[in-house]
Motif scaffolding. Structure first.
Motif, PDB file in Angstrom:
ATOM      1  N   UNK A   1       0.817  -1.224   0.000  1.00 33.51           N
ATOM      2  CA  UNK A   1       0.000   0.000   0.000  1.00 33.51           C
ATOM      3  C   UNK A   1       0.849   1.272   0.000  1.00 33.51           C
ATOM      4  N   UNK A   2       1.978   1.246   0.711  1.00 26.73           N
ATOM      5  CA  UNK A   2       2.834   2.433   0.727  1.00 26.73           C
ATOM      6  C   UNK A   2       3.368   2.734  -0.664  1.00 26.73           C
TER       7      UNK A   2
ATOM      8  N   UNK B   1       3.421   6.035  -5.690  1.00 25.94           N
ATOM      9  CA  UNK B   1       3.104   6.108  -7.108  1.00 25.94           C
ATOM     10  C   UNK B   1       2.008   7.114  -7.407  1.00 25.94           C
ATOM     11  N   UNK B   2       1.027   7.227  -6.507  1.00 30.31           N
ATOM     12  CA  UNK B   2      -0.078   8.162  -6.718  1.00 30.31           C
ATOM     13  C   UNK B   2       0.417   9.598  -6.762  1.00 30.31           C
ATOM     14  N   UNK B   3       1.423   9.908  -5.980  1.00 31.32           N
ATOM     15  CA  UNK B   3       1.996  11.260  -5.978  1.00 31.32           C
ATOM     16  C   UNK B   3       2.950  11.442  -7.153  1.00 31.32           C
TER      17      UNK B   3
ATOM     18  N   UNK C   1      -6.566  14.247   3.297  1.00 29.11           N
ATOM     19  CA  UNK C   1      -5.634  14.146   2.176  1.00 29.11           C
ATOM     20  C   UNK C   1      -5.728  15.371   1.270  1.00 29.11           C
ATOM     21  N   UNK C   2      -6.941  15.838   1.031  1.00 27.85           N
ATOM     22  CA  UNK C   2      -7.119  16.996   0.152  1.00 27.85           C
ATOM     23  C   UNK C   2      -6.576  18.282   0.753  1.00 27.85           C
TER      24      UNK C   2
ATOM     25  N   UNK D   1      -8.032  10.077  -4.141  1.00 23.05           N
ATOM     26  CA  UNK D   1      -8.879   8.916  -4.391  1.00 23.05           C
ATOM     27  C   UNK D   1      -8.062   7.694  -4.796  1.00 23.05           C
ATOM     28  N   UNK D   2      -6.935   7.902  -5.469  1.00 18.30           N
ATOM     29  CA  UNK D   2      -6.053   6.780  -5.792  1.00 18.30           C
ATOM     30  C   UNK D   2      -5.515   6.143  -4.516  1.00 18.30           C
ATOM     31  N   UNK D   3      -5.104   6.968  -3.572  1.00 19.16           N
ATOM     32  CA  UNK D   3      -4.618   6.456  -2.291  1.00 19.16           C
ATOM     33  C   UNK D   3      -5.730   5.727  -1.553  1.00 19.16           C
TER      34      UNK D   3
END
Length: 221
Positions: free
Chosen positions: A25-26, A31-33, A116-117, A128-130
């Motif tokens: 998950x980490x 990757x999302x960032x 997160x936002x 939302x990806x996270x």
């Protein structure tokens, strides 16, 4: 357009996509960032650099200086900004969960999304990806691919809002993270194969008859 029909047709044509490609998950969060404003090939190279240096272990990642992070993620582009974003994310994760993503399990999805936002550099797609891919929450990720597929088929206006698009693709679907995950990945595949950025390839599109007649005509079908 019925999201269930879209999902079933795309799954029949393309099969399961196995997205998000990450071991932990980490790694998904990283990757999302890193994937902001770049392609996945560049993200892979950036992650490879982080893996060589830290094994992608949280404790080793969070102590890296912003400058060193920037050097390691250079292939992802905008590396100074993304290094700062990663440091801010690590600080949030440390503060809220002691660095352990599993400790967030008791928090509501809306609460986590709001937090997160509020982080610098984290928008709806990244948040939302996270939530979906790292934390298994039932939220649908809207990106440039899903938007392009929706616009090309005449399901929404080009300027449709993020939340409106998310509702468009999830109405009537089971509120399930796995289903949302797969549908998003399938729409990305559709956009790459048939709704390409440089021009549509509609003749063998599995969703061709679900678009407006005007859209099909413009696509040359």
């Amino acid at each position: 357009m019925k999201p269930v029909e879209v999902y079933e047709r795309l799954l029949l044509r393309f099969g399961p996509q196995g997205w998000w490609p990450a071991a932990t998950p980490l790694e998904v969060c990283l990757g999302a960032i890193l994937t902001q404003n770049t392609n996945w090939g560049n993200v892979r190279r950036a992650l490879a650099g982080l893996r060589r240096e830290t094994g992608l272990e949280y404790e080793r990642l969070r102590v890296l200086s912003e400058g060193r992070l920037a050097e390691l993620i250079r292939p992802a582009g905008y590396f100074n900004q993304k290094a700062r974003k990663l440091r801010i994310f690590f600080a949030w994760l440390e503060r809220e969960a002691g660095g352990d993503l599993t400790e967030l399990a008791g928090r509501t999805t809306m609460e986590l999304r709001g937090e997160l936002l509020r982080l610098w550099g984290v928008g709806p797609e990244t948040a939302d990806s996270i939530l979906c891919y790292a934390l298994g929450r039932p939220v649908f990720v809207v990106d440039a691919y899903t938007r392009r597929a929706a616009v090309r088929h005449g399901w929404c206006a080009a300027g449709a809002g993020y939340d409106d698009l998310a509702k468009l693709f999830t109405g009537g679907l089971s509120r399930d993270a796995g289903v949302y995950n797969e549908l998003h990945a399938l729409l990305v595949r559709l956009a790459k194969v048939h709704c390409a950025k440089r021009g549509p390839r509609c003749r063998s599109c599995p969703l061709l008859d679900l678009g407006f007649a005007e859209t099909r005509w413009l696509c040359g079908a």
